[in-house]
Motif scaffolding. Structure first.
Motif, PDB file in Angstrom:
ATOM      1  N   ASP A 283       0.441  37.924  27.080  1.00 39.84           N
ATOM      2  CA  ASP A 283      -0.671  36.519  27.614  1.00 39.84           C
ATOM      3  C   ASP A 283      -1.335  36.777  28.684  1.00 39.84           C
ATOM      4  OD1 ASP A 283       1.450  36.735  29.466  1.00 39.84           O
ATOM      5  OD2 ASP A 283       2.197  34.786  29.062  1.00 39.84           O
TER       6      ASP A 283
ATOM      7  N   GLU B 298       4.760  33.366  26.578  1.00 40.12           N
ATOM      8  CA  GLU B 298       3.953  32.308  26.368  1.00 40.12           C
ATOM      9  C   GLU B 298       3.916  31.701  24.816  1.00 40.12           C
ATOM     10  OE1 GLU B 298      -0.417  31.314  26.633  1.00 40.12           O
ATOM     11  OE2 GLU B 298       0.272  31.389  28.540  1.00 40.12           O
ATOM     12  N   ASP B 299       3.864  32.771  24.215  1.00 41.52           N
ATOM     13  CA  ASP B 299       3.853  32.453  22.448  1.00 41.52           C
ATOM     14  C   ASP B 299       4.703  33.294  21.961  1.00 41.52           C
ATOM     15  OD1 ASP B 299       3.507  31.938  20.076  1.00 41.52           O
ATOM     16  OD2 ASP B 299       1.338  32.018  20.225  1.00 41.52           O
TER      17      ASP B 299
ATOM     18  N   ASP C   8       5.474  34.121  18.982  1.00 49.17           N
ATOM     19  CA  ASP C   8       4.907  34.434  17.524  1.00 49.17           C
ATOM     20  C   ASP C   8       4.088  35.838  17.813  1.00 49.17           C
ATOM     21  OD1 ASP C   8       6.117  32.619  16.013  1.00 49.17           O
ATOM     22  OD2 ASP C   8       4.381  31.181  16.124  1.00 49.17           O
ATOM     23  N   LEU C   9       3.542  36.035  18.892  1.00 44.92           N
ATOM     24  CA  LEU C   9       2.691  37.137  19.355  1.00 44.92           C
ATOM     25  C   LEU C   9       3.516  38.422  19.340  1.00 44.92           C
ATOM     26  CD1 LEU C   9       0.236  35.784  21.828  1.00 44.92           C
ATOM     27  CD2 LEU C   9       0.030  35.946  19.284  1.00 44.92           C
TER      28      LEU C   9
ATOM     29  N   GLN D  95      13.203  33.572  17.168  1.00 45.80           N
ATOM     30  CA  GLN D  95      12.200  33.974  18.052  1.00 45.80           C
ATOM     31  C   GLN D  95      12.576  34.666  19.027  1.00 45.80           C
ATOM     32  OE1 GLN D  95       9.378  33.451  16.945  1.00 45.80           O
ATOM     33  NE2 GLN D  95       8.468  31.595  17.435  1.00 45.80           N
TER      34      GLN D  95
END
Length: 331
Positions: free
Chosen positions: A248, A256-257, A259-260, A313
């Protein structure tokens, strides 16, 4: 959990007032349950009329201390029925039915959570609040341990599917006896293990319910438990940050995400000749971590792969290492 309950309110609470009916002489009808209700393999332990607002004390002894439910406030006038139900020669369930005086003609079955052998009284109370005749059971054992499953296939069968289905069959019968009328709609409400129970009901007994509301369904129950220690998961967490933290643009210890992040645990694999594996992962442990953070696919239509369940996740490993990532008993 809030959004799940909101969904349940919308689906289960709709048009509550339109079909309400009042049970005649509820005190007398409730007492008659204890004296006269007869059903194969069912023993009524007690049937008690409970006024709205009563804070009832629940059994909090022995293995039930782990349930963490010492009391429950009753939201409406109702008949509380507790039953012992034999499910085989060596197994049984504890079943409760809460039957509201102002009944909407609807029936609701509730599920459990985790390895739980705990009646979720808060869900039963929630159902009666909207006029449902509501049942819940202990899933074939008491408390939050899985010790009762050991060398007892019948107890496992209760946990897997039989407790809920038995509660539905008996619960509908006792509802009809108390309310002197048949139900018009039948529903199910459950989360986590309760979600799995709901899916199993749809699969095995599709005529039990007109609809089910399930949250976070633990449908692949056996595969939810993996076998790394919390210390090893801490290694994985640090390695995840090394690989993905700055995706990020800021290395701040936060994904932060998630999924990345496409995490590759092979970077932690021990050397083939390693004698000290405390700071690395063995090849089977690397494979375990890889599977935890990989989507699960199965065979779909036209020989195409179909997504069965999303991955866990990255970032979940620190907290979940103490829940079900370490292969140890959990509540």
């Amino acid at each position: 959990m809030v959004s799940f309950k909101s969904t349940a309110v919308y689906m289960l609470g709709a048009s509550t007032a339109a079909a309400q009916q009042i049970v005649s002489h509820p005190h007398k009808a409730c007492s008659a349950i204890a004296d006269n209700f007869s059903y194969e393999d069912v023993t009524v332990n007690f049937a008690t009329f409970v006024p709205a607002g009563t804070n009832i004390s629940l059994d909090h002894s022995g293995e039930l201390t782990t349930c963490g439910r010492p009391n429950q406030i009753v939201p409406v006038d109702l008949c509380r029925v507790a039953m012992f139900v034999k499910t085989s020669e060596i197994s049984n369930i504890t079943l409760e039915a809460w039957l509201p005086t102002n009944w909407t003609g609807r029936f609701l079955s509730t599920g459990n959570g985790g390895l739980s052998g705990c009646i979720q009284y808060e869900d039963i109370a929630y159902g009666t609040q909207y006029g449902f005749a509501t049942v819940g059971a202990n899933n074939g054992h008491n408390g939050t341990s899985g010790n009762a499953f050991y060398k007892s296939a019948e107890v496992v069968k209760d946990f897997s599917w039989r407790s809920v289905h038995t509660g539905v069959v008996v619960g509908k019968a006792i509802t009809q006896t108390y309310c002197q009328d048949d139900y018009t709609k039948s529903y199910y409400l459950g989360c986590s293990t309760g979600g799995r129970q709901g899916f199993k009901e749809v699969q095995k007994f599709p005529h039990d319910f007109d609809g089910v509301v399930v949250g976070a369904p633990a449908v692949g129950f056996n595969n939810l438990t993996t076998f790394l220690t919390p210390d090893k998961w801490a290694l994985v967490h640090d390695d995840i940050l090394n690989q993905c933290d700055d995706l990020d643009g800021v290395a701040d210890g936060i994904l932060e995400d998630p999924d990345l992040c496409t995490y590759r645990p092979v970077t932690l694999q021990c050397a083939s000749d390693a004698t000290d594996t405390s700071a690395c992962l063995t090849a089977p442990q690397v494979e375990t971590v890889r599977k935890v953070f990989s989507r699960y696919y199965g065979d779909g239509a036209n020989n195409q792969s179909a997504l069965i369940f999303p991955r866990m996740q990255p970032g979940s490993e620190l907290s979940d290492a103490f829940i079900y990532y370490n292969g140890q008993p959990f509540p």
